[in-house]
Design an enzyme around this catalytic site. Structure first.
Site, PDB file in Angstrom:
ATOM      1  N   GLY A  71       9.096  77.774   1.457  1.00 55.72           N
ATOM      2  CA  GLY A  71       8.874  79.069   2.088  1.00 55.72           C
ATOM      3  C   GLY A  71       9.706  80.193   1.512  1.00 55.72           C
ATOM      4  CG  ASP A 114      -8.375  70.168   6.219  1.00 57.42           C
ATOM      5  OD1 ASP A 114      -8.938  69.503   7.108  1.00 57.42           O
ATOM      6  OD2 ASP A 114      -8.907  71.163   5.670  1.00 57.42           O
ATOM      7  CG  ASP A 163      14.240  73.837  -1.649  1.00 61.07           C
ATOM      8  OD1 ASP A 163      15.046  74.773  -1.806  1.00 61.07           O
ATOM      9  OD2 ASP A 163      14.596  72.653  -1.506  1.00 61.07           O
ATOM     10  CG  MET A 209      11.547  76.780  -8.161  1.00 59.10           C
ATOM     11  SD  MET A 209      12.693  76.414  -6.835  1.00 59.10           S
ATOM     12  CE  MET A 209      13.075  78.081  -6.290  1.00 59.10           C
ATOM     13  CB  ILE A 215       7.920  73.650  -4.889  1.00 56.64           C
ATOM     14  CG1 ILE A 215       6.576  73.393  -4.205  1.00 56.64           C
ATOM     15  CG2 ILE A 215       9.070  73.468  -3.916  1.00 56.64           C
ATOM     16  CD1 ILE A 215       6.439  71.966  -3.695  1.00 56.64           C
ATOM     17  N   GLY A 216       5.932  75.920  -6.577  1.00 56.58           N
ATOM     18  CA  GLY A 216       5.100  76.157  -7.748  1.00 56.58           C
ATOM     19  C   GLY A 216       5.878  76.888  -8.821  1.00 56.58           C
ATOM     20  CG  ASN A 264      21.766  71.511  -6.273  1.00 57.29           C
ATOM     21  OD1 ASN A 264      21.217  72.513  -5.819  1.00 57.29           O
ATOM     22  ND2 ASN A 264      22.167  70.512  -5.497  1.00 57.29           N
ATOM     23  CE1 TYR A 265      19.453  65.998  -4.366  1.00 54.79           C
ATOM     24  CE2 TYR A 265      20.430  67.913  -3.309  1.00 54.79           C
ATOM     25  CZ  TYR A 265      20.368  66.540  -3.484  1.00 54.79           C
ATOM     26  OH  TYR A 265      21.201  65.721  -2.785  1.00 54.79           O
TER      27      TYR A 265
END
Length: 652
Positions: free
Chosen positions: A309, A448, A307, A316, A313-314, A388-389
């Site tokens: 790579g 880091d 999700d 989304m 997720i940015g 869906n998640y």
């Protein structure tokens, strides 16, 4: 994410709308990136630690740069560019052969519309009795190399699930069209193949969660009484300050960042220890998310999602709503991103910042009375919808120096129907002739840490049983074993329940008032094994999930634990490849990679919508302070009577 005023600018601030537009314009001017191209990603090329330090100390502004990945839809070629926004020029332009860039939201939406309008798809679904295409949803997934059809190699491929709603606004994921998948060339938006392999008579199911679609018999069966109002009010406002992207609260200071791939990032995390500002973390984020479905059936064998790579997720991240997603006295940050044409757009209220009461911080009752302090924590959160998640991410900062990272998974499970008398060995029955496949959610956090400086050593810390003998006749004694990890191969570590293994990031170059080296400890939570045969082609492209912890020397080029270009990948070019060099990791600038997640064996209680499943890990001071740093937290203004132990208030 927008900067509120020019006076709050910092080199770590994410790109703004004007900067996205400028990066696209520069590449259009110098390399003809325009019609027939897509921008897969545009993000800030973050300045290094030295440049950030120079800005913080003297105001020296580093060159503002953007990293751009784009591809020519006609040729299929992928390019990576470094654009100077300050200089208005392209610093570097590189063709990256034999890779596919991340999918974009535009492609996902265009593929759905394309397939639903294709005459061959319409005809094939009509044979199954599905004729109202407004109720159909085509959910496009990416490919891994091992499951890519040989005849389509070299193309930018997608494969589709097909879902059908029983009515407008109903849950599409309750209506799988089993055995029906389309293979498409996403660059050309060309239908390559319809896989119409088998069908299952649709059973009667109750897959609805929106109240108006839930059957009346179920709504009327509820015995749940209504809740009274619960108001969280801070009449004087919150105790934190937010200036641009800089957040300060209760001795904590940090900067909030954002990009297309990681979503929210946290930078320059420090703690003011009685006037001494001490560094704890330079940068913390989620660098990968792998979700393999452990079902070999035709509907699911290709279903391994990266999700972060493969999608980002940015992209989304969703807007948050007061009273639903966030409760209390809230401050929001917007996020600015771009579409595949390089046009910027804003996600309003992408990040929520607020304080939470969290029961008791510390307390003791003796004969002279009681001392008790309420715990307050600062929460920085963001929510992501991946088809869906949903993934809900919370970073929490505590008055005692603790940092907690919590992830909640909710949303709707993928399901399949099976025929009467059929079997579902790789999933759980959740409805009538309907099962949800077993699957796993692996997250890799990139930590880091800079504990009192950049030169740190990671130690594996374990508890050992002292053998019984003359010095330990009752078998009571335990001892603590701390092992420095000196090379990357030693830094490949796994969770051990028997020894309660954890990991400390230690600065051996200085000492605290107690004469010991300051440290922060990674306290593992949600650690799950990969459960893959090492020879599995799925595992070969996601070897990063093969260990709980990895330690690497900090390198600006090593950001993505499963490799930079994951879409249609064959081999993990990230952590397994980097650490094979077995570089030294002692007393240097290190990155700690932590793999955790959810081993999801579905339950009927997860259907039709899944209650949030919660996992977390902690970063805890372990000899960083000389004593409890929350000793100075003031008592609650409204004093409580604690003179008699039996009159104590509830702790929550």
């Amino acid at each position: 994410m927008t900067r509120t005023t020019t006076g709050t600018f910092h080199p770590l601030d994410p790109l703004g709308a004007d900067e996205f537009a400028k990066a696209a314009a520069v590449l259009a001017r110098e390399h003809g990136v325009g019609d027939g191209w897509r921008f897969a990603s545009i993000e800030l090329a973050e300045p290094d630690k030295a440049a950030v330090s120079a800005f913080d100390s003297s105001g020296t502004v580093p060159d503002r740069r953007a990293i751009v990945v784009c591809f020519d839809r006609g040729s299929g070629d992928t390019y990576k560019a470094l654009v100077s926004l300050t200089g208005d020029n392209v610093v570097s332009w590189q063709h990256i052969p034999d890779v596919q860039a991340n999918f974009t939201v535009d492609e996902w939406e265009e593929a759905d519309a394309f397939l639903r309008g294709h005459p061959d798809v319409i005809a094939a679904l009509a044979k199954r009795g599905i004729t109202d295409m407004s109720l159909v949803f085509m959910d496009v997934w990416t490919y891994g190399d091992a499951v890519t059809p040989e005849k389509y190699r070299g193309r930018r491929l997608g494969w589709s699930d097909t879902w059908v709603r029983p009515a407008e606004g109903a849950n599409p994921y309750a209506g799988p069209v089993n055995g029906f998948h389309c293979v498409i060339d996403v660059n050309k938006m060309e239908l390559l193949e319809i896989e119409d392999t088998f069908s299952v008579e649709r059973p009667e199911v109750m897959g609805e969660y929106v109240p108006r679609h839930i059957p009346e018999r179920i709504r009327n069966a509820s015995t749940r009484p209504p809740l009274k109002a619960l108001d969280i009010v801070q009449p004087e406002g919150p105790s934190f300050t937010l200036e641009g992207n800089k957040l300060e609260w209760q001795n904590w200071s940090l900067r909030v960042g954002f990009n297309y791939r990681e979503g929210m990032t946290l930078h320059a995390v420090t703690y003011n220890d009685n006037g001494r500002v001490r560094s704890i973390a330079n940068r913390m984020s989620f660098a990968e998310m792998a979700v393999p479905y452990r079902d070999t059936s035709p509907d699911h064998y290709r279903r391994t999602a990266f999700d972060i790579g493969e999608w980002g997720i940015g992209f989304m991240t969703t807007s948050l709503t007061l009273g639903c997603d966030c409760l209390g006295e809230i401050r929001y940050l917007d996020a600015v991103l771009h579409d595949s044409h390089g046009v910027p757009f804003t996600i309003e209220n992408a990040i929520c910042i607020h304080e939470e009461d969290n029961a008791v911080l510390w307390k003791h009752v003796d004969h002279d009375g009681a001392e008790v302090r309420r715990m307050r924590r600062l929460t920085v959160s963001t929510h992501v919808t991946v088809a869906n998640y949903e993934y809900l991410v919370y970073w929490r900062f505590y008055q005692d120096g603790n940092i907690e990272c919590e992830v909640r998974a909710t949303g709707i499970m993928v399901v399949s129907h099976f025929p009467e008398g059929g079997e579902h060995p790789s999933g759980t029955l959740v409805d009538n002739r309907t099962y949800a496949p077993f699957h796993q959610h692996f997250l890799v956090a990139r930590l880091d840490l800079d504990v009192d400086g950049t030169e740190n050593t990671v130690y594996a810390t374990e508890t050992e049983i002292v053998p019984m003998g003359p010095d330990n006749p009752l078998g009571l004694a335990l001892r603590q074993k701390n092992t420095p990890l000196r090379t990357e191969l030693e830094g490949r570590q796994d969770f051990d329940w028997q020894s309660q293994r954890a990991w400390k990031v230690v600065n051996d170059n200085t000492t605290t008032g107690l004469g010991t080296a300051p440290a922060y400890k990674l306290v593992p939570g949600g650690a799950i094994p990969s459960m893959f045969d090492p020879a599995s082609p799925i595992f070969q492209r996601t070897g990063a999930i093969g260990h709980t912890v990895w330690v690497t020397p900090n390198s600006p080029d090593e950001r993505w634990p499963a490799g930079e270009f994951v879409n249609q990948s064959k081999v993990d070019h990230g952590l397994p490849a980097w650490t094979a060099a077995d570089r030294p990791i002692e007393n240097t600038d290190v990155v700690l990679w932590y793999t955790f997640g959810i081993h999801h064996i579905p339950r009927p209680e997860d259907w039709p919508i899944m209650p949030a499943d919660t996992v977390s890990f902690w970063l805890k001071p372990a000899g960083f302070f000389d004593r409890n740093p929350a000793l100075d937290v003031a008592p609650t203004p409204e004093a409580c009577d604690h003179h008699h132990p039996h009159h104590e208030d509830s702790d929550d």
